[in-house]
Design an enzyme around this catalytic site. Structure first.
Site, PDB file in Angstrom:
ATOM      1  N   GLY A  40       0.820 -11.337   5.362  1.00 25.14           N
ATOM      2  CA  GLY A  40      -0.242 -10.685   6.139  1.00 25.14           C
ATOM      3  C   GLY A  40      -1.583 -10.952   5.476  1.00 25.14           C
ATOM      4  O   GLY A  40      -2.466 -10.100   5.462  1.00 25.14           O
ATOM      5  N   THR A  42      -4.010 -12.770   6.244  1.00 21.07           N
ATOM      6  CA  THR A  42      -5.232 -12.918   7.037  1.00 21.07           C
ATOM      7  C   THR A  42      -5.682 -11.563   7.591  1.00 21.07           C
ATOM      8  O   THR A  42      -6.664 -11.479   8.315  1.00 21.07           O
ATOM      9  CB  THR A  42      -5.014 -13.907   8.203  1.00 21.07           C
ATOM     10  OG1 THR A  42      -3.810 -13.527   8.872  1.00 21.07           O
ATOM     11  CG2 THR A  42      -4.887 -15.327   7.705  1.00 21.07           C
ATOM     12  N   GLY A  43      -4.930 -10.511   7.248  1.00 18.27           N
ATOM     13  CA  GLY A  43      -5.235  -9.177   7.796  1.00 18.27           C
ATOM     14  C   GLY A  43      -6.360  -8.461   7.056  1.00 18.27           C
ATOM     15  O   GLY A  43      -6.862  -8.922   6.024  1.00 18.27           O
ATOM     16  N   LEU A  45      -6.316  -5.507   5.446  1.00 17.31           N
ATOM     17  CA  LEU A  45      -6.033  -4.914   4.139  1.00 17.31           C
ATOM     18  C   LEU A  45      -6.257  -5.933   3.028  1.00 17.31           C
ATOM     19  O   LEU A  45      -6.815  -5.623   1.978  1.00 17.31           O
ATOM     20  CB  LEU A  45      -4.584  -4.398   4.095  1.00 17.31           C
ATOM     21  CG  LEU A  45      -4.220  -3.661   2.814  1.00 17.31           C
ATOM     22  CD1 LEU A  45      -4.816  -2.255   2.799  1.00 17.31           C
ATOM     23  CD2 LEU A  45      -2.702  -3.572   2.633  1.00 17.31           C
ATOM     24  N   THR A  46      -5.847  -7.171   3.278  1.00 19.40           N
ATOM     25  CA  THR A  46      -6.011  -8.219   2.266  1.00 19.40           C
ATOM     26  C   THR A  46      -7.498  -8.419   1.968  1.00 19.40           C
ATOM     27  O   THR A  46      -7.909  -8.502   0.808  1.00 19.40           O
ATOM     28  CB  THR A  46      -5.386  -9.541   2.759  1.00 19.40           C
ATOM     29  OG1 THR A  46      -4.057  -9.274   3.143  1.00 19.40           O
ATOM     30  CG2 THR A  46      -5.426 -10.611   1.697  1.00 19.40           C
ATOM     31  N   ARG A  74       0.656 -15.932   9.619  1.00 23.75           N
ATOM     32  CA  ARG A  74       1.143 -16.727  10.748  1.00 23.75           C
ATOM     33  C   ARG A  74       0.120 -17.805  11.113  1.00 23.75           C
ATOM     34  O   ARG A  74       0.475 -18.859  11.613  1.00 23.75           O
ATOM     35  CB  ARG A  74       1.411 -15.816  11.956  1.00 23.75           C
ATOM     36  CG  ARG A  74       2.551 -14.848  11.678  1.00 23.75           C
ATOM     37  CD  ARG A  74       2.829 -13.983  12.892  1.00 23.75           C
ATOM     38  NE  ARG A  74       3.642 -14.707  13.861  1.00 23.75           N
ATOM     39  CZ  ARG A  74       4.966 -14.658  13.911  1.00 23.75           C
ATOM     40  NH1 ARG A  74       5.632 -13.920  13.061  1.00 23.75           N
ATOM     41  NH2 ARG A  74       5.641 -15.338  14.815  1.00 23.75           N
ATOM     42  N   ASP A 116       6.952 -18.274   9.320  1.00 23.94           N
ATOM     43  CA  ASP A 116       7.408 -17.861  10.636  1.00 23.94           C
ATOM     44  C   ASP A 116       8.817 -17.279  10.481  1.00 23.94           C
ATOM     45  O   ASP A 116       9.771 -18.010  10.205  1.00 23.94           O
ATOM     46  CB  ASP A 116       7.426 -19.090  11.558  1.00 23.94           C
ATOM     47  CG  ASP A 116       7.884 -18.729  12.949  1.00 23.94           C
ATOM     48  OD1 ASP A 116       8.211 -17.545  13.176  1.00 23.94           O
ATOM     49  OD2 ASP A 116       7.914 -19.633  13.806  1.00 23.94           O
ATOM     50  N   ASP A 210       1.415   4.622  -1.954  1.00 28.39           N
ATOM     51  CA  ASP A 210       0.622   5.703  -1.367  1.00 28.39           C
ATOM     52  C   ASP A 210      -0.683   5.620  -2.139  1.00 28.39           C
ATOM     53  O   ASP A 210      -0.733   5.984  -3.322  1.00 28.39           O
ATOM     54  CB  ASP A 210       1.301   7.056  -1.596  1.00 28.39           C
ATOM     55  CG  ASP A 210       0.514   8.173  -0.926  1.00 28.39           C
ATOM     56  OD1 ASP A 210      -0.732   8.164  -1.017  1.00 28.39           O
ATOM     57  OD2 ASP A 210       1.122   9.051  -0.305  1.00 28.39           O
ATOM     58  N   HIS A 211      -1.742   5.124  -1.498  1.00 30.96           N
ATOM     59  CA  HIS A 211      -2.932   4.796  -2.292  1.00 30.96           C
ATOM     60  C   HIS A 211      -3.564   6.028  -2.939  1.00 30.96           C
ATOM     61  O   HIS A 211      -4.308   5.911  -3.902  1.00 30.96           O
ATOM     62  CB  HIS A 211      -3.941   3.970  -1.475  1.00 30.96           C
ATOM     63  CG  HIS A 211      -4.767   4.771  -0.515  1.00 30.96           C
ATOM     64  ND1 HIS A 211      -4.310   5.161   0.707  1.00 30.96           N
ATOM     65  CD2 HIS A 211      -6.029   5.234  -0.601  1.00 30.96           C
ATOM     66  CE1 HIS A 211      -5.256   5.847   1.342  1.00 30.96           C
ATOM     67  NE2 HIS A 211      -6.321   5.911   0.567  1.00 30.96           N
ATOM     68  N   ASP A 268       0.023  10.620   9.551  1.00 26.48           N
ATOM     69  CA  ASP A 268      -0.938   9.727   8.904  1.00 26.48           C
ATOM     70  C   ASP A 268      -1.351  10.214   7.511  1.00 26.48           C
ATOM     71  O   ASP A 268      -1.533   9.417   6.598  1.00 26.48           O
ATOM     72  CB  ASP A 268      -2.180   9.605   9.806  1.00 26.48           C
ATOM     73  CG  ASP A 268      -3.152   8.534   9.345  1.00 26.48           C
ATOM     74  OD1 ASP A 268      -2.689   7.432   9.006  1.00 26.48           O
ATOM     75  OD2 ASP A 268      -4.370   8.793   9.309  1.00 26.48           O
ATOM     76  N   HIS A 273       0.034  11.431   1.784  1.00 26.73           N
ATOM     77  CA  HIS A 273      -0.997  11.764   0.796  1.00 26.73           C
ATOM     78  C   HIS A 273      -0.982  13.247   0.403  1.00 26.73           C
ATOM     79  O   HIS A 273      -0.974  13.593  -0.776  1.00 26.73           O
ATOM     80  CB  HIS A 273      -2.388  11.421   1.325  1.00 26.73           C
ATOM     81  CG  HIS A 273      -2.510  10.022   1.855  1.00 26.73           C
ATOM     82  ND1 HIS A 273      -1.830   8.962   1.312  1.00 26.73           N
ATOM     83  CD2 HIS A 273      -3.240   9.503   2.876  1.00 26.73           C
ATOM     84  CE1 HIS A 273      -2.135   7.852   1.982  1.00 26.73           C
ATOM     85  NE2 HIS A 273      -2.984   8.160   2.935  1.00 26.73           N
TER      86      HIS A 273
HETATM   87  C1  BG6 Z   1      -5.037   6.202   5.298  1.00 23.34           C
HETATM   88  C2  BG6 Z   1      -5.025   6.702   6.720  1.00 23.34           C
HETATM   89  O1  BG6 Z   1      -3.750   6.265   4.742  1.00 23.34           O
HETATM   90  O2  BG6 Z   1      -5.906   7.024   4.530  1.00 23.34           O
HETATM   91  C3  BG6 Z   1      -6.419   6.722   7.314  1.00 23.34           C
HETATM   92  O3  BG6 Z   1      -4.186   5.864   7.508  1.00 23.34           O
HETATM   93  C4  BG6 Z   1      -7.348   7.502   6.419  1.00 23.34           C
HETATM   94  O4  BG6 Z   1      -6.400   7.276   8.620  1.00 23.34           O
HETATM   95  C5  BG6 Z   1      -7.251   7.017   4.975  1.00 23.34           C
HETATM   96  O5  BG6 Z   1      -8.673   7.340   6.912  1.00 23.34           O
HETATM   97  C6  BG6 Z   1      -8.038   7.910   4.041  1.00 23.34           C
HETATM   98  O6  BG6 Z   1      -8.067   7.323   2.771  1.00 23.34           O
HETATM   99  P1  BG6 Z   1      -9.269   7.614   1.768  1.00 23.34           P
HETATM  100  O7  BG6 Z   1      -8.893   6.888   0.520  1.00 23.34           O
HETATM  101  O8  BG6 Z   1     -10.505   7.108   2.423  1.00 23.34           O
HETATM  102  O9  BG6 Z   1      -9.299   9.110   1.597  1.00 23.34           O
END
Ligand code: BG6
Length: 533
Positions: A40, A42-43, A45-46, A74, A116, A210-211, A268, A273
């Protein structure tokens, strides 16, 4: 050669630090040479997160010699075209400014291949390039497969990597996969996905991102709780009245209407989170900081969360959806007017949940969780509201609305852990107002991350990518954590489905306000109120 013995290849001068608090703390955590394969590539997030984070690690001298990135997508494009696109992304979205000398070393390790999944030899180019990188750059079969692909491709991609032998670790090499959320859309689908990933990768090889766990302030929560002796004795039902965890966003769905229609605020933000934050606030002290020990404690806490019966979901939760309104002087459209959203959508963009934890530490001390889009501002915080003093000796000297006891009029202590922005910690306590009478007001004691350390925090993805290269899973969600969080949220979703809101119940809050009136009533029923952020 062990991971810590490796000396960084992209070694550059670190900026001079003049702050004694952060001096001498630079740790030489350099991983073994490896390739990060981004599926992914070319997306979005990258471009926005992954490449800038990897570049920042390079600029900070944290990457091993021979470190390489294989972008896979792709789209057909050459490695040179990919390099140019990535250079632009780093320039545009990077935390650290692009430097030509760093970039040229970094770009040497960049490759691009199209793939692919539907074709028999669809991964051939990737396999060949990996072998070439092993030969030319000494990456020794160490691979991280980053799944930045739609969720429907998670299982097929993992199975394919397994079938092609790319997930094998038999030669002393490592093969790991990193997977983004959404990790399933309910308990059943999360379990099914776990099962499918395990066909090719063992649990130790899977890094569920989970960022929020990569945010510096979230990690500081662990330090705050377990490296300080003074808070822990107070950290229980005995002294804490309740906890509020808020993830407020002023943005809307940002062009992701289609995704959000399927997801909603509970899936979400709360399921991942916020429940992760709750687990860290509520868990018992781990006996050490090893990944499994920390994650065991988090799981124990999540298991102690009292399930909400689907029939009771309307009692323990509040749903909201924003209508048009104003934020920072800008007119914002309502959720139903966003692109990709149905005109009669009843998808929630705001949710509040009351969580009870059935264990000795927390019985009777609720955790209130809330999140929403198009609220007045962006703020994530954890507020620990302590109990009131049992009796105020200051009696009639305290200014008090009629009908209240003296102890009621003294605001209880409050500890606020600010995750973002203005990262820091505030303790609210009572103080005497200067003067002849015994008047009491609350004041704040503040710790501000920025001014204490004079150092910019790394982005969450920098920390998490580096941890993955080092094989440290502490800040990644384990299979059972994800399933426990889903168990709780799935019952709510089932209850919501059985009691859907009427189309004309939504929107029930204006963009730029703190959510629906029902969220305030929900707290008032418990004799409490949401904190104004
Ligand atoms: C993402 C959600 O996981 O976290 C988004 O999909 C949300 O909808 C984002 O905006 C929030 O992250 P942060 O780091 O900006 O608080």
């Amino acid at each position: 050669m062990t991971e810590t013995e490796v000396k960084g290849a992209v070694t550059l001068e670190a900026p001079a630090q003049s702050n004694p608090l952060s001096e001498g703390l630079r740790q030489g955590r350099v991983p073994l040479p490896c390739v990060v394969v981004i599926f992914g590539a070319t997306g979005d997030l990258t471009k926005r997160k992954l490449m800038p984070a990897l570049y920042a690690l390079a600029a900070d001298g944290q990457l091993p010699p021979g470190f390489s990135i294989l972008g896979a997508g792709r789209t057909e494009q050459s490695t040179d075209e990919f390099r140019e696109l990535m250079r632009e992304s780093v320039k545009k979205y990077g935390r650290v400014a692009l430097r030509d000398d760093v970039w040229s070393v970094f770009a040497d390790g960049l490759r691009y291949c199209s793939f692919d999944l539907d074709a028999d030899d669809g991964l051939k180019a990737i396999r060949d390039t990996l072998e070439e990188l092993d030969r030319e750059r000494g990456t020794a079969g160490n691979r991280i497969f980053y799944f930045s692909v739609p969720p429907s491709a998670f299982a097929p991609l993992a199975e394919r990597l397994g079938a092609e032998g790319l997930s094998a670790q038999e030669g002393g090499n490592f093969a790991r996969m990193v997977v983004e959320k959404p990790f399933g859309h309910n308990l059943e689908s999360a379990r099914e996905l776990n099962g499918k990933l395990h066909v090719a990768f063992t649990e130790e090889q899977i890094y569920r991102i989970d960022h929020y766990l990569g945010k510096e302030t979230v990690q500081n929560l662990l330090v705050f709780r377990f490296a300080n002796g003074i808070f822990e004795p107070l950290w229980s039902r005995q002294y804490i009245d309740h906890v509020q965890i808020t993830v407020a966003e002023n943005i809307g769905v940002e062009g992701r209407g289609g995704y959000y229609e399927e997801s909603g605020a509970l899936r979400d933000i709360i399921q991942n989170h916020v429940m992760q934050l709750m687990a860290i606030v509520g868990m018992e002290a781990p006996s050490n900081f090893r990944a499994e020990t920390v994650r065991d404690e988090k799981v124990k806490l999540l298991r102690a969360v009292r399930p909400i019966h689907p029939d009771d979901a309307p009692l323990h939760t509040v749903r909201g959806q924003y209508g048009p309104g104003w934020i920072d002087g800008e007119r914002e459209v309502g959720y139903r007017e966003e692109e990709g959203v149905r005109k009669d959508s009843v998808r929630e963009s705001f949710v509040a949940v009351k969580v009870e934890i059935d264990n000795w530490r927390w019985a009777g001390t609720p955790f209130y969780l809330r999140t929403g889009k198009r609220l007045p501002k962006r703020a994530t915080e954890i507020a620990i509201q302590f109990r009131r003093v049992p009796h105020s000796p200051f009696g009639g000297n305290v200014a008090m609305p009629s009908g209240l006891l003296p102890s009621d009029s003294i605001d209880p202590n409050l500890l606020v852990l600010r995750i973002q922005p203005d990262e820091g910690i505030t303790l609210r306590f009572s103080a005497k107002v200067p003067g002849q009478s015994m008047r009491i007001r609350t004041v704040n004691m503040d710790f501000l991350y920025d001014s204490a350390f004079l150092k910019e925090s790394p982005e969450a993805y920098e920390r998490l990518l580096l941890d993955c290269m080092l094989g440290d899973t502490t800040l990644f969600a384990r299979e059972d954590e994800v399933e426990e969080a889903w168990r709780f949220c799935t019952a709510i979703l089932d209850g919501w489905r059985a009691h859907p809101p009427k189309v004309d119940e939504f929107p029930n809050y204006e963009a730029g306000t703190w959510g629906p009136q029902s969220a305030r009533d929900f707290m008032a029923r418990d004799g409490r109120q949401w904190r104004r952020l």
